[in-house]
Structures are given as structure tokens and as C-alpha cells.
Design a protein around this motif. Structure first.
Motif, PDB file in Angstrom:
ATOM      1  N   GLY A 192       1.527  -0.786  -0.104  1.00 15.87           N
ATOM      2  CA  GLY A 192       0.113   0.040  -0.412  1.00 15.87           C
ATOM      3  C   GLY A 192       0.773   1.114  -0.027  1.00 15.87           C
ATOM      4  O   GLY A 192       0.692   2.521   0.359  1.00 15.87           O
ATOM      5  N   VAL A 193       2.372   1.291   0.209  1.00 19.71           N
ATOM      6  CA  VAL A 193       2.976   2.415   0.265  1.00 19.71           C
ATOM      7  C   VAL A 193       3.819   2.935  -1.730  1.00 19.71           C
ATOM      8  O   VAL A 193       3.481   3.949  -2.309  1.00 19.71           O
ATOM      9  CB  VAL A 193       4.184   2.203   0.522  1.00 19.71           C
ATOM     10  N   GLY A 224      -0.364   0.494  -6.115  1.00 19.50           N
ATOM     11  CA  GLY A 224      -1.154  -1.027  -5.915  1.00 19.50           C
ATOM     12  C   GLY A 224      -2.992  -0.160  -4.700  1.00 19.50           C
ATOM     13  O   GLY A 224      -2.818   0.623  -4.486  1.00 19.50           O
ATOM     14  N   ARG A 257      -4.217   1.226  -1.409  1.00 15.81           N
ATOM     15  CA  ARG A 257      -3.967   1.730   0.023  1.00 15.81           C
ATOM     16  C   ARG A 257      -5.355   1.774   0.605  1.00 15.81           C
ATOM     17  O   ARG A 257      -6.390   1.899   0.119  1.00 15.81           O
ATOM     18  CB  ARG A 257      -3.436   2.775  -0.160  1.00 15.81           C
TER      19      ARG A 257
END
Lengths: 95, 489
Positions: free
Chosen positions: B323-324, B327, B329
Motif C-alpha cells: 500500500g505504499v 496498488g 491503499r
């Protein structure tokens, strides 16, 4: 071997996966069944057998220590959830 | 036009029978009409396909065409495609527009092929029925109540439904061969290291291998000619001569020895399917091959070893989905741990989470020797079985699957029952050997529809040309590969 519910919670924590509390029982059942399947491995006599990491037992290739890639930060950051001034943004980590 | 194979299309384009734009448009129209039923595509790239087709026609007019110029195909949604959604059939990557092309994709682009889009699959290639896709299940064109197999279910269904003449696919434990068998087409998984994995989203890095889904062995040879390349960007890719796989298709198979592993012809296999497979082997005997019974004594350990190695590697590979940087988050993360846990908990489906957890457990302190190390040792025992067998035989044959395509929903509640689907295919991935499934018969399902049966051919390392030769010779003598689902004939 049967996993305890606390073990399931611990594995989920290790894997950084949020699991709903009401699903823990289902994971416990399925993971236990999978580990039972896998436990047949213990019947194999592997004394003196070298573990196999690559099917062709290949070794890591080396390359010249030269720059081959160009900087594409802006291109790659267009798909990031949150950025600022070329940095990836995450919640505050250090107080 | 949709019944044409890659080889026929290449000949027709060269002869000026029609243009690349014409066949591309015709297949795009067919996808629009039929794929509402099958759901084999996640993304159709109509505009880009027509632009590629137009460029291919211009290249041909300029006298610069090769075998693949203007030939349509499609990619499994596990291969990164620059500027096009590459979801791996996961919510986690449902917003991931890849910023680069996989080596396999750029090989096809450079060859002049036209990509019609991205094909459905099990989420992150984990599954044997295509039911774990975030984009919904795929229907088997032979019977839409049944699954197409998985994980490359979209690739298999699209080729079987004559939406595309060929598609890329990947195989980690049977994900090319099992859906090829269920959908009555030809699927080839090459030797580990033959095809670059760069830009192919990793599931289990020591097992994953890209390959082909086509209707004929000849088309598979044409695809492998493009796919196989030495790629310095993939450290496990093997630098070894790549033959012209189409050059040896017509070789005689006289005098070859076919090994039949007794562990793969079990009593619980349906008698009807067993007969179809034996009839197919008799066909090779008619062409001058000899048959010999062999034993692969560690076969029963293949699934247990696989369900340690594959989850362990997947738990490591999928840690990058955090999530960083790209994709899914989660909304309003409270702190970094909350960001990781909720992004991953929301982004991954049930089967993916199960496998990550099995892997995390097998790799955790105190369990490593009992699970991962023991599995890697068993892996060598399985490989040694094959090495011994190939001292006596030139090729090994077996059924591809223990049963024909099953009904949707039949195995979703029991992961272990789903895992046993891959009982005849998984050992090859552990050993790194090439394997192919070709249609060799049909059995009647309850309800009446005929269901295809697959014959698995297992080759020695880098012996893809021999598998393709055997497949082509079989397809010269029989017409199972030309059979189409009743609604589509």
C-alpha cells in the motif's frame, strides 16, 4: 497438526494481514487441513540430501558494476497512492 | 475467420488474403459478442490493437514483414503491459497500470504481434479453477456450468472459444496444462529458465514459468520462438541456444521410447479417461514409438512439497504489496502498521491470504527446517526420480488431470480438494522440467456435453522441441485438436 486460534492471529500479524475476528475459525480449519497435507513430508528420508533451490542448480550470474538504468522516479510515482516532492507518503512513523 | 490458427493467419496475411486490421477487427467484434458469457478478458485493448494492426499492415506493405507481423494474440493479466491495467486478477492491483513491458510482452511487440488485451486468471495465479479472480470466474466454453481450470483459465477459455488464436500463460504447479486439458487445447510449459520472468508478476519464483496456449502444437512452436529468449534482467533465465521450434515438427518419432509412470495411472482415475489416454499412446506406437512402464516413487510427496515451497515463496514475493508505492491503499490509515494490515487485508482475496499465512508459518523461527528445508530436500528426490527415468526413456506420458472439468463451486469450500487437482502436473514444476498438454479424447459429462481429456507429455530439460514434434505428429494423425465446443463450431 492443529493450529490454535491464537497461532492464527499471530501468523496474520506476522504477515501483516488484517483478518476479521469472525473469520479466524475458518482460517484455523483451512490452515490446519493444509498443514496436515504438508505433514506427509516428514515421512520422507532426506538424510544427506542437498536442498534444491533452483531446478537447474544455477548460480547467481555476475555483471559489470555499471549503471544500466536511468532514473524514472516521476514515471513510477504516477501510480503511487500518495507522494509529495518525489517522496512516498505514509502515516507518521517517528513521533 | 475465427477458426484460423496462428500458422494459417500468418500464411493468409503473407498471401494478402486479408489485412491485420481486418482480422483484428473481426476478433474484437467476436470478443464483444461472446465474452459477456465467458468473462475470459479482464481488459480489451481495442484501440491499441487496431493501431498495432495498422502499423503491421504498413510494415508488410513496406516489405518488412516476418512470421508474426500482424498476428493477433492476448496476454495473461500477470504480464506487465506498459500503460495498460495489469491486475493479476486482484483487487490489490486493480489500479495498477504497469509502467513498463514484461520481456515476454516486448518480445511479441517487437515481433509485430497484435495484442487484443489482458486475460482473466486466478488471483495472483493461485488456484485451479479461475474462481479466485477479483473480476469473477471464467466459464468453460465446453459447458458454461463448469470451470475452465486455472490459474490460466482466461487464456484457455479465450483460445477454446476462438476469441484469440493464441495466448500467453504461466504455470507454477499446472496452471497452463490443467486449463489446457479442461478446455481441449494445447498448452506448453517450458523448462524453468527458458522464458524470462522479468515483468511477470512473481508468485513462486523458483517454480513460475511462462508458456503458451494455442489450438495446435505448430502454433505453440511459433509462440515459443518469440517467447524464449535469454534475458539478463532475469537472473534465473538460462543462457542456452534456442532452436527454431518449428523446424523439427515433422521429424519422425520412430524408435522413441515413451515412459508410462505407474504412479500416474492409478485405479481411482476414471476408466473412461484412462482408456482415452491409453488410446492416444497407442497412436504414438502406430507411428513407431515404443512404450515402457517406469516408476517415479516420490510422486506422492510432490503436492506436500509444493504446498510448502509455493506458499513460502509467495509470502516473500507478495510482501511488496504494502500500500505504499503502488496498488490498493486502505482509507485513513491510523499508523504504518494499520496501513500495511488493512491495505493487504482488503486487497487480497481468501486463497491468497491463506497461502501467505501458510508460507509465513513455514518460514517462521523454529519451523524452517521441518518445512522449507525438508521440502527443498524432497524436491531433489522428486527431480532425481525424473533424472533416473530419462536414462531409460525419451519422453514420459500421463493423463494431465485426474478428472475432466468440474462444476463451478464444487471445490471452492475445500482448499485441499482443489490442491489435489494438480496431482499429475505439480512434480514437473518442482523438478523444473518442460511439459505439455494436448487434447486426446472426450468423455460425456452428466447432462450430455462432451468434455475434453488431456494427455500430458513430459520432456527432459530443454527438450521442448521434442514435445512439440510429438504433439504435432499426433495432431497430424488425429483431429481432437480441431474439435470445438458445440455452440461455437
Amino acid at each position: 497438526m492443529a493450529l490454535e486460534q491464537d497461532q492464527v492471529r499471530n501468523i496474520a500479524e506476522l504477515a501483516r494481514l488484517q483478518i476479521d475476528e469472525n473469520q479466524i475459525g475458518e482460517y484455523q480449519k483451512n490452515l490446519t487441513n493444509i498443514l496436515d497435507l504438508v505433514d506427509q513430508l516428514s515421512t520422507a528420508d532426506t538424510t544427506g540430501v542437498e536442498p534444491m533451490a533452483h531446478p537447474l542448480d544455477a548460480v547467481q550470474r555476475l555483471r559489470a558494476d555499471a549503471v544500466t538504468e536511468s532514473n524514472q522516479r516521476e514515471h513510477f510515482q504516477t501510480i503511487a497512492p500518495a507522494t509529495d516532492n518525489g517522496h512516498y507518503l505514509v502515516p507518521r512513523v517517528i513521533e | 475467420m475465427h477458426n484460423k490458427t496462428i500458422a494459417q493467419i500468418a500464411r493468409d496475411l503473407a498471401a494478402g488474403e486479408y489485412s491485420s486490421v481486418e482480422i483484428t477487427q473481426s476478433l474484437l467484434t467476436r470478443i464483444e459478442q461472446l465474452d459477456k458469457t465467458y468473462n475470459s478478458f479482464i481488459t480489451v485493448t481495442a484501440e491499441q490493437a487496431l493501431a498495432q494492426a495498422k502499423a503491421a499492415d504498413e510494415q508488410r506493405a513496406a516489405g518488412n514483414a516476418n512470421a508474426w507481423t500482424g498476428v493477433p494474440m492476448a496476454h495473461k493479466d500477470i504480464f506487465c503491459t506498459n500503460g495498460v491495467l495489469t491486475s493479476c486478477a486482484s483487487k490489490m492491483l486493480s489500479n495498477f497500470v504497469a509502467p513498463y513491458d514484461a520481456t515476454v510482452v516486448s518480445n511479441f511487440n517487437q515481433a509485430g504481434a497484435v495484442s487484443l488485451g489482458k486475460l482473466n486468471m486466478d488471483e495472483f495465479a493461485m488456484g485451479s479453477s479461475n474462481e479466485s479472480s477479483y473480476y469473477g470466474g471464467v466459464k468453460n466454453p465446453w459447458d458454461i456450468e463448469r470451470v475452465p481450470g486455472g490459474s490460466s483459465g482466461g487464456s484457455a477459455a479465450a483460445v477454446a472459444a476462438r476469441l484469440v488464436p493464441g495466448a500467453t500463460a504461466t504455470d507454477t504447479g499446472g496452471s497452463i496444462r490443467q486449463p489446457a486439458a479442461f478446455c481441449g487445447i494445447t498448452g506448453l510449459k517450458p523448462t524453468y529458465g527458458r522464458v524470462s520472468r522479468w515483468g511477470m508478476i512473481a508468485f513462486a519464483s523458483s517454480l513460475d514459468q511462462g508458456g503458451t496456449m494455442t489450438r495446435t502444437a505448430e502454433d505453440s512452436a511459433m509462440m515459443l520462438n518469440v517467447m524464449a529468449s535469454f534475458d539478463p534482467k532475469d537472473s534465473t533465465c538460462v543462457d542456452q541456444d534456442i532452436p527454431d521450434y518449428t523446424a523439427t515438427l515433422n521429424n519422425s518419432i520412430e524408435g522413441l521410447t515413451i515412459g508410462l509412470p505407474k504412479e500416474y495411472f492409478r485405479d481411482d482415475l476414471s476408466a473412461e479417461m484412462q482408456q482415452q489416454v491409453r488410446d492416444a499412446i497407442a497412436e504414438f506406437e502406430k507411428m513407431g514409438a515404443k512404450v515402457k512402464e517406469i516408476s517415479l516413487p516420490n510422486t506422492h510427496l510432490a503436492i506436500p512439497a509444493y504446498y510448502v515451497v509455493a506458499p513460502a515463496e509467495c509470502s516473500a514475493n507478495l510482501s511488496r504489496m504494502d500500500g505504499v508505492r503502488f496498488g490498493h491503499r486502505c482509507e485513513n490509515p491510523q499508523d504504518i502498521n494499520d496501513l500495511y494490515k488493512r491495505s493487504r487485508g482488503e486487497g487480497f482475496g481468501e486463497e491468497v491470504k491463506r497461502r501467505i499465512m501458510v508460507g509465513a508459518y513455514a518460514l517462521s523461527a523454529g519451523f524452517y527446517d521441518a518445512y522449507y528445508k525438508q521440502a527443498q530436500q524432497v524436491r531433489r528426490l522428486i527431480k532425481n526420480d525424473f533424472v533416473e527415468a530419462f536414462k531409460e526413456v525419451d519422453v514420459i506420458m500421463s493423463p494431465t488431470t485426474p478428472s475432466p472439468a468440474f462444476k463451478a463451486g464444487e471445490k471452492t469450500s475445500d482448499p485441499v480438494a482443489m490442491y489435489l487437482e494438480d496431482i499429475f502436473t505439480i512434480a514437473l514444476n518442482l523438478a523444473g522440467l518442460p511439459g505439455m498438454s494436448i487434447p486426446c479424447g472426450q468423455v460425456a459429462a452428466e447432462g450430455g456435453n462432451p468434455l475434453p481429456v488431456g494427455l500430458q507429455l513430459i520432456g527432459n530439460y530443454f527438450d521442448e522441441a521434442r514435445l512439440l514434434n510429438l504433439g504435432h505428429q499426433f495432431q497430424q494423425a488425429t483431429d481432437w485438436h480441431q474439435q470445438a465446443p458445440a455452440d461455437l463450431a
